[in-house]
Design a protein around this motif. Sequence first.
Motif, PDB file in Angstrom:
ATOM      1  N   ASN A   1     -27.245  13.111   4.820  1.00 12.72           N
ATOM      2  CA  ASN A   1     -26.150  12.375   5.455  1.00 12.72           C
ATOM      3  C   ASN A   1     -26.591  11.026   6.012  1.00 12.72           C
ATOM      4  O   ASN A   1     -25.775  10.261   6.490  1.00 12.72           O
ATOM      5  N   GLU A   2     -27.899  10.752   5.984  1.00 13.37           N
ATOM      6  CA  GLU A   2     -28.394   9.488   6.514  1.00 13.37           C
ATOM      7  C   GLU A   2     -28.103   8.368   5.524  1.00 13.37           C
ATOM      8  O   GLU A   2     -28.427   8.467   4.347  1.00 13.37           O
TER       9      GLU A   2
ATOM     10  N   ILE B   1     -22.061   7.457  12.397  1.00 16.83           N
ATOM     11  CA  ILE B   1     -22.618   7.556  13.739  1.00 16.83           C
ATOM     12  C   ILE B   1     -23.948   6.828  13.753  1.00 16.83           C
ATOM     13  O   ILE B   1     -24.775   7.035  12.859  1.00 16.83           O
ATOM     14  N   SER B   2     -24.170   6.008  14.753  1.00 13.25           N
ATOM     15  CA  SER B   2     -25.494   5.418  14.949  1.00 13.25           C
ATOM     16  C   SER B   2     -26.065   6.010  16.235  1.00 13.25           C
ATOM     17  O   SER B   2     -25.369   6.129  17.242  1.00 13.25           O
TER      18      SER B   2
ATOM     19  N   LYS C   1     -23.543   9.615   8.037  1.00 19.69           N
ATOM     20  CA  LYS C   1     -22.124   9.817   7.731  1.00 19.69           C
ATOM     21  C   LYS C   1     -21.775  11.265   8.015  1.00 19.69           C
ATOM     22  O   LYS C   1     -22.572  12.172   7.808  1.00 19.69           O
ATOM     23  N   VAL C   2     -20.581  11.460   8.524  1.00 17.20           N
ATOM     24  CA  VAL C   2     -20.056  12.797   8.799  1.00 17.20           C
ATOM     25  C   VAL C   2     -18.649  12.847   8.241  1.00 17.20           C
ATOM     26  O   VAL C   2     -17.810  12.009   8.584  1.00 17.20           O
ATOM     27  N   ASN C   3     -18.393  13.788   7.366  1.00 15.78           N
ATOM     28  CA  ASN C   3     -17.043  13.969   6.832  1.00 15.78           C
ATOM     29  C   ASN C   3     -16.336  15.033   7.660  1.00 15.78           C
ATOM     30  O   ASN C   3     -16.910  16.080   7.954  1.00 15.78           O
ATOM     31  N   ASP C   4     -15.110  14.753   8.044  1.00 14.34           N
ATOM     32  CA  ASP C   4     -14.324  15.717   8.802  1.00 14.34           C
ATOM     33  C   ASP C   4     -14.085  16.938   7.916  1.00 14.34           C
ATOM     34  O   ASP C   4     -13.602  16.800   6.797  1.00 14.34           O
ATOM     35  N   PRO C   5     -14.426  18.144   8.386  1.00 20.69           N
ATOM     36  CA  PRO C   5     -14.282  19.337   7.543  1.00 20.69           C
ATOM     37  C   PRO C   5     -12.839  19.704   7.202  1.00 20.69           C
ATOM     38  O   PRO C   5     -12.593  20.314   6.165  1.00 20.69           O
TER      39      PRO C   5
END
Length: 159
Positions: A21-22, A53-54, A40-44
């Motif tokens: 995810n980086e 997100i940093s 990065k984070v994908n909403d489930p």
Amino acid sequence: MKLLLPIITAMLLLTGCSNENEVGNVSLGLFTTKDIKIEKVNDPLISGVTCHISHVKADLSFADPSDMGISCRQTGPISLDMIKAIDKSPSGEIVFKSSKSILFKSLKIRRIWDAQNKTLIYLSYSTKEVEGSHKHSMSTVPLWGNDAWGELEAAPIEW
């Protein structure tokens, strides 16, 4: 010496592992073990939303700093069924959680629904108080111009 070799080998292998995810990594300098990681984070539940997100990662430290930033955008379709499936309570629901240290600190992202403005709110925060205040950051994804917006306007749902 026999015990030391496997430990060193394991440490070298683990440092070569990458987080899928980086998406970015910025060094904070030659004489520090801290880097700014961008993930990065994908909403489930809302697959059409991606958050970036940093946060600072301290590789050789027991505690990572609590500061973080978040930016969420629509990166795909958002349907009315997705909106119906989310938690509509005022505190929303946790969509991502990551440990920040062995000292009970974690980074969380919570999704909150603003029904009046038809907007998804994403709040990132640290669960351990640092210097008198919890660190947090917020981003919003309005549904304006999205098919779900029109469907919500046409048939308002009682939550």
